[in-house]
Design a protein around this motif. Structure first.
Motif: not given
Length: 252
Positions: A79-86, A110-117, A119-126
């Motif tokens: 279970v990782t932490q990645i920036p939104a621009n990964t 310590g993780s990416e800002s919740i403002q990207y929750l 965007q990033l959550g949908k992206r990694v799932y897709d």
């Protein structure tokens, strides 16, 4: 003693060979893969797989996680932490290495800002079918509930931490959220009652983890924590909580 195979859905590996970032002045003590193996052996736990979770003090470092997954071998996921621009390529490479989720550490940072929750959550799932894991006090759930309902799959750490917010957690379980039965000493309520409420809604919604080495927890994990599950739930349900539910979650 519960001698059935366990899937440890929440553990941390802290390897000083890789970068550690002080979080509010806190740097955790070393807890390597060898340390983890020694600890579970001393507790006589039959751990056959688990999820290595990135902490606030590890930021976006992937080196430690890749090394830990390689050392632990088959059955363990990351279970990782990645920036939104990964990049997509970087995410796919992490997936091939065994990573299965992205974490947003709202409680500690310590993780990416919740403002990207969203965007990033949908992206990694897709892209690779990763879910989102949230270290969050459940009192904060109403403020992000609209976003959470848009995500394909979410996991909430440590039973949501607070009694005052638990009422906000249960509707998410009704919608398919998974909850980690971990870090019991971090919670300010009766965890057995809470776990019963969760499994009454969905027997597949609860996953056990040791939370080792229990960084900053009031009390470290002990066998008594596991026994709160094994002595209070029928064996078939205890086996789901302690193994099967997490295996399904992490595709292990």
């Amino acid at each position: 003693m519960f001698d059935k195979p366990l899937y440890d859905a929440h553990l941390h590996i802290i390897d000083p060979r890789y970068p550690l970032i002080p979080n509010n002045g806190y740097v955790p003590p070393t807890f390597t893969v060898d340390d983890y193996r020694e600890r579970v052996a001393a507790l006589h736990l039959n751990v056959t797989g688990g999820a290595v979770v990135s902490g606030s003090f590890q930021g976006f470092d992937q080196q430690y996680l890749l090394a830990a997954l390689s050392a632990l071998g088959p059955g363990f996921a990351g279970v990782t932490q990645i920036p939104a621009n990964t990049t997509d390529e970087e995410i796919i490479a992490l997936h091939h290495a065994g990573v299965r989720a992205v974490r947003f550490n709202i409680q500690r940072g310590g993780s990416e800002s919740i403002q990207y929750l969203e965007q990033l959550g949908k992206r990694v799932y897709d892209l690779v079918k990763w879910h989102v894991e949230l270290y969050v006090d459940s009192r904060q759930l109403p403020g992000i509930s609209t976003t959470l309902h848009k995500l394909p799959k979410i996991v909430i750490d440590h039973l949501g931490l607070s009694k005052a917010g638990f009422k906000y957690l249960l509707p998410l379980v009704e919608k398919g959220a998974i909850v980690k039965a971990t870090g019991f000493s971090r919670c300010d309520f009766d965890v057995v009652t809470a776990m019963r409420q969760i499994t009454a809604i969905n027997p597949a919604a609860l996953v056990f983890g040791t939370d080792l080495p229990s960084t900053r927890a009031p009390k470290p994990f002990a066998l008594a924590d596991l026994e709160l599950i094994t002595k209070n739930f029928p064996l078939p349900l205890a086996e789901k909580i302690c193994r099967d539910n997490a295996r399904a979650l992490y595709h292990s």
